[in-house]
Design an enzyme around this catalytic site. Structure first.
Site, PDB file in Angstrom:
ATOM      1  N   ASN A   1       0.858  -1.183   0.000  1.00  0.00           N
ATOM      2  CA  ASN A   1       0.000   0.000   0.000  1.00  0.00           C
ATOM      3  C   ASN A   1       0.898   1.238   0.000  1.00  0.00           C
ATOM      4  O   ASN A   1       1.695   1.436   0.927  1.00  0.00           O
ATOM      5  CB  ASN A   1      -0.899  -0.050   1.247  1.00  0.00           C
ATOM      6  CG  ASN A   1      -1.819   1.157   1.339  1.00  0.00           C
ATOM      7  OD1 ASN A   1      -1.396   2.283   1.091  1.00  0.00           O
ATOM      8  ND2 ASN A   1      -3.056   0.945   1.716  1.00  0.00           N
TER       9      ASN A   1
ATOM     10  N   HIS B   1       0.995   6.225   1.728  1.00  0.00           N
ATOM     11  CA  HIS B   1       1.785   7.172   2.525  1.00  0.00           C
ATOM     12  C   HIS B   1       2.978   7.754   1.775  1.00  0.00           C
ATOM     13  O   HIS B   1       3.626   8.674   2.266  1.00  0.00           O
ATOM     14  CB  HIS B   1       2.156   6.558   3.867  1.00  0.00           C
ATOM     15  CG  HIS B   1       0.910   6.312   4.678  1.00  0.00           C
ATOM     16  ND1 HIS B   1       0.034   7.331   4.985  1.00  0.00           N
ATOM     17  CD2 HIS B   1       0.367   5.176   5.171  1.00  0.00           C
ATOM     18  CE1 HIS B   1      -0.995   6.829   5.647  1.00  0.00           C
ATOM     19  NE2 HIS B   1      -0.828   5.531   5.763  1.00  0.00           N
TER      20      HIS B   1
ATOM     21  N   HIS C   1      -5.718   3.694  -1.757  1.00  0.00           N
ATOM     22  CA  HIS C   1      -7.049   3.992  -1.225  1.00  0.00           C
ATOM     23  C   HIS C   1      -7.422   5.402  -1.673  1.00  0.00           C
ATOM     24  O   HIS C   1      -6.798   6.377  -1.249  1.00  0.00           O
ATOM     25  CB  HIS C   1      -6.998   3.887   0.306  1.00  0.00           C
ATOM     26  CG  HIS C   1      -8.322   4.057   0.978  1.00  0.00           C
ATOM     27  ND1 HIS C   1      -8.498   3.911   2.329  1.00  0.00           N
ATOM     28  CD2 HIS C   1      -9.557   4.379   0.489  1.00  0.00           C
ATOM     29  CE1 HIS C   1      -9.756   4.115   2.648  1.00  0.00           C
ATOM     30  NE2 HIS C   1     -10.418   4.408   1.553  1.00  0.00           N
TER      31      HIS C   1
ATOM     32  N   ARG D   1      -9.478   7.969  -0.970  1.00  0.00           N
ATOM     33  CA  ARG D   1     -10.395   8.380   0.114  1.00  0.00           C
ATOM     34  C   ARG D   1     -11.267   9.535  -0.331  1.00  0.00           C
ATOM     35  O   ARG D   1     -10.889  10.316  -1.210  1.00  0.00           O
ATOM     36  CB  ARG D   1      -9.601   8.795   1.358  1.00  0.00           C
ATOM     37  CG  ARG D   1      -8.933   7.647   2.076  1.00  0.00           C
ATOM     38  CD  ARG D   1      -8.369   8.115   3.396  1.00  0.00           C
ATOM     39  NE  ARG D   1      -9.379   8.132   4.422  1.00  0.00           N
ATOM     40  CZ  ARG D   1      -9.533   7.196   5.352  1.00  0.00           C
ATOM     41  NH1 ARG D   1      -8.720   6.182   5.413  1.00  0.00           N
ATOM     42  NH2 ARG D   1     -10.488   7.283   6.243  1.00  0.00           N
TER      43      ARG D   1
ATOM     44  N   ARG E   1      -6.994  12.585   1.044  1.00  0.00           N
ATOM     45  CA  ARG E   1      -5.893  13.042   1.907  1.00  0.00           C
ATOM     46  C   ARG E   1      -4.517  12.552   1.449  1.00  0.00           C
ATOM     47  O   ARG E   1      -3.512  13.111   1.803  1.00  0.00           O
ATOM     48  CB  ARG E   1      -6.146  12.649   3.362  1.00  0.00           C
ATOM     49  CG  ARG E   1      -6.094  11.160   3.606  1.00  0.00           C
ATOM     50  CD  ARG E   1      -6.193  10.840   5.068  1.00  0.00           C
ATOM     51  NE  ARG E   1      -7.531  11.051   5.586  1.00  0.00           N
ATOM     52  CZ  ARG E   1      -7.996  10.450   6.690  1.00  0.00           C
ATOM     53  NH1 ARG E   1      -7.212   9.651   7.379  1.00  0.00           N
ATOM     54  NH2 ARG E   1      -9.226  10.648   7.104  1.00  0.00           N
TER      55      ARG E   1
ATOM     56  N   GLU F   1      -8.761   0.541  -3.180  1.00  0.00           N
ATOM     57  CA  GLU F   1      -9.689   0.507  -2.036  1.00  0.00           C
ATOM     58  C   GLU F   1     -10.678   1.646  -2.179  1.00  0.00           C
ATOM     59  O   GLU F   1     -10.280   2.792  -2.416  1.00  0.00           O
ATOM     60  CB  GLU F   1      -8.928   0.668  -0.727  1.00  0.00           C
ATOM     61  CG  GLU F   1      -8.022  -0.489  -0.409  1.00  0.00           C
ATOM     62  CD  GLU F   1      -7.266  -0.249   0.890  1.00  0.00           C
ATOM     63  OE1 GLU F   1      -7.524   0.746   1.579  1.00  0.00           O
ATOM     64  OE2 GLU F   1      -6.411  -1.068   1.188  1.00  0.00           O
TER      65      GLU F   1
ATOM     66  N   THR G   1      -8.316   3.239   8.497  1.00  0.00           N
ATOM     67  CA  THR G   1      -9.531   2.410   8.480  1.00  0.00           C
ATOM     68  C   THR G   1      -9.588   1.580   9.761  1.00  0.00           C
ATOM     69  O   THR G   1      -8.822   0.634   9.926  1.00  0.00           O
ATOM     70  CB  THR G   1      -9.526   1.495   7.228  1.00  0.00           C
ATOM     71  OG1 THR G   1      -9.103   2.282   6.124  1.00  0.00           O
ATOM     72  CG2 THR G   1     -10.904   0.928   6.966  1.00  0.00           C
TER      73      THR G   1
ATOM     74  N   GLU H   1     -10.840  -9.493   2.819  1.00  0.00           N
ATOM     75  CA  GLU H   1      -9.591  -9.130   3.477  1.00  0.00           C
ATOM     76  C   GLU H   1      -9.892  -8.994   4.964  1.00  0.00           C
ATOM     77  O   GLU H   1     -10.750  -8.207   5.368  1.00  0.00           O
ATOM     78  CB  GLU H   1      -9.036  -7.817   2.914  1.00  0.00           C
ATOM     79  CG  GLU H   1      -7.735  -7.438   3.625  1.00  0.00           C
ATOM     80  CD  GLU H   1      -6.931  -6.390   2.880  1.00  0.00           C
ATOM     81  OE1 GLU H   1      -7.017  -6.313   1.642  1.00  0.00           O
ATOM     82  OE2 GLU H   1      -6.209  -5.640   3.567  1.00  0.00           O
TER      83      GLU H   1
ATOM     84  N   HIS I   1      -3.764  -4.631   7.686  1.00  0.00           N
ATOM     85  CA  HIS I   1      -3.900  -3.523   8.632  1.00  0.00           C
ATOM     86  C   HIS I   1      -2.984  -3.661   9.844  1.00  0.00           C
ATOM     87  O   HIS I   1      -3.062  -4.628  10.588  1.00  0.00           O
ATOM     88  CB  HIS I   1      -5.340  -3.294   9.136  1.00  0.00           C
ATOM     89  CG  HIS I   1      -5.505  -1.859   9.541  1.00  0.00           C
ATOM     90  ND1 HIS I   1      -5.151  -1.387  10.765  1.00  0.00           N
ATOM     91  CD2 HIS I   1      -5.894  -0.773   8.835  1.00  0.00           C
ATOM     92  CE1 HIS I   1      -5.345  -0.084  10.812  1.00  0.00           C
ATOM     93  NE2 HIS I   1      -5.779   0.315   9.641  1.00  0.00           N
TER      94      HIS I   1
HETATM   95  N1  PXP Z   1      -5.776  -3.241   3.807  1.00  0.00           N
HETATM   96  C1  PXP Z   1      -6.784  -2.355   3.802  1.00  0.00           C
HETATM   97  C2  PXP Z   1      -8.108  -2.818   3.278  1.00  0.00           C
HETATM   98  C3  PXP Z   1      -6.590  -1.030   4.233  1.00  0.00           C
HETATM   99  O1  PXP Z   1      -7.621  -0.172   4.225  1.00  0.00           O
HETATM  100  C4  PXP Z   1      -5.302  -0.636   4.653  1.00  0.00           C
HETATM  101  C5  PXP Z   1      -5.044   0.771   5.040  1.00  0.00           C
HETATM  102  O2  PXP Z   1      -5.783   1.125   6.130  1.00  0.00           O
HETATM  103  C6  PXP Z   1      -4.281  -1.589   4.655  1.00  0.00           C
HETATM  104  C7  PXP Z   1      -4.547  -2.889   4.228  1.00  0.00           C
HETATM  105  C8  PXP Z   1      -2.888  -1.259   5.074  1.00  0.00           C
HETATM  106  O3  PXP Z   1      -2.838  -0.970   6.441  1.00  0.00           O
HETATM  107  P1  PXP Z   1      -1.490  -0.451   7.059  1.00  0.00           P
HETATM  108  O4  PXP Z   1      -1.176   0.862   6.411  1.00  0.00           O
HETATM  109  O5  PXP Z   1      -1.794  -0.326   8.509  1.00  0.00           O
HETATM  110  O6  PXP Z   1      -0.441  -1.492   6.764  1.00  0.00           O
END
Ligand code: PXP
Length: 239
Positions: A7, A10, A43, A45, A49, A70, A101, A151, A192
């Site tokens: 992901n 960031h 994602h 959003r 953001r 996402e 999330t 997931e 997550h």
């Molecule tokens: N999977 C989903 C569905 C998410 O929404 C997120 C981000 O919140 C992640 C994975 C990745 O989470 P993290 O950034 O905490 O690794």
């Protein structure tokens, strides 16, 4: 073989901190792929953001990237996602004021809306996933809604591991849910709050086929670089 989804939201957070162009999420997507990432998660959003529409469009237009977009159940976001045309989507709950999330979808409350969204993406041959809490009840509803994948939200488990609390009951719960879903022919993903330790523990669960990891990868890269961190995760999940 288990897959690693990175992901890169960031990376966009860092770029947006200066309102300029660096670091570029598209470059990051290509780079993590070159280091072994099997897919890229972003994602879009409602408040934009981090990832914005143009990022999503550009990343999804790269034919050699497997992009997991996402999205919330918001009408405009769903319409945008249909236009953007990612390879995969994951429906997630979204609250404007949350930092991240915080939990899985409320499937009971939103089942009709979610079913409609799943059908729209299925028509376009886009793989669908639902971000759910590890609960048997939610897996039964997910099956009825016709999703390809679920997931499992690993936030609670990850926090137990990080705070050195007893996680064995929750690990067993995730294992049971993964098996239950897999037996129903639903592909299981997890994500997550995952770091090296929690991912290693979950990688022992045979039914989990994909991990989606974001914040830890990008923040650990501040010290060790994306190349080392992505490669280390690939090794961890290789079971
Ligand atoms: N999977 C989903 C569905 C998410 O929404 C997120 C981000 O919140 C992640 C994975 C990745 O989470 P993290 O950034 O905490 O690794």
């Amino acid at each position: 073989m288990k897959r690693l989804g990175v992901n890169i939201d960031h990376v966009a957070t860092l770029r947006n901190a200066r309102g300029e162009f660096h670091p570029d999420p598209i470059t990051a997507a290509k780079f993590v792929k070159s280091q072994g990432a099997d897919s890229i998660t972003i994602h879009l959003r409602e408040d934009r953001r981090h990832i914005n529409d143009l990022d999503a469009k550009k990343i999804c237009s790269k034919k050699n990237l497997n992009v997991n977009l996402e999205i919330s159940t918001n009408k405009n976001i769903v319409q945008n996602a249909l236009k953007i045309g990612p390879k995969y989507i994951c429906i997630v709950p979204e609250k404007r004021n949350e930092v991240t999330t915080e939990g899985g979808l409320n499937l009971v409350k939103n089942k009709y809306k979610i079913k409609k969204i799943i059908n729209m993406f299925k028509k376009k041959k886009i793989r669908t996933s639902l971000f759910i809490n590890p609960r048997i009840k939610d897996i039964i509803i997910s099956k009825k809604l016709g999703t390809d994948c679920v997931e499992i939200h690993t936030g609670y488990f990850s926090n137990l591991v990080k705070s050195r609390k007893n996680f064995s009951k929750e690990l067993l719960n995730i294992k049971k849910c993964s098996k239950f879903a897999s037996d129903l022919n639903i592909e299981v993903h997890a994500g997550h709050g995952l770091d090296y330790r929690s991912t290693k523990l979950l990688s022992k669960i045979r039914e989990i086929k994909e991990f989606n990891i974001g914040h830890f990868i990008i923040s650990e890269s501040v010290f060790f670089g994306l190349k080392k961190v992505v490669r280390k995760f690939k090794k961890i999940i290789k079971n």
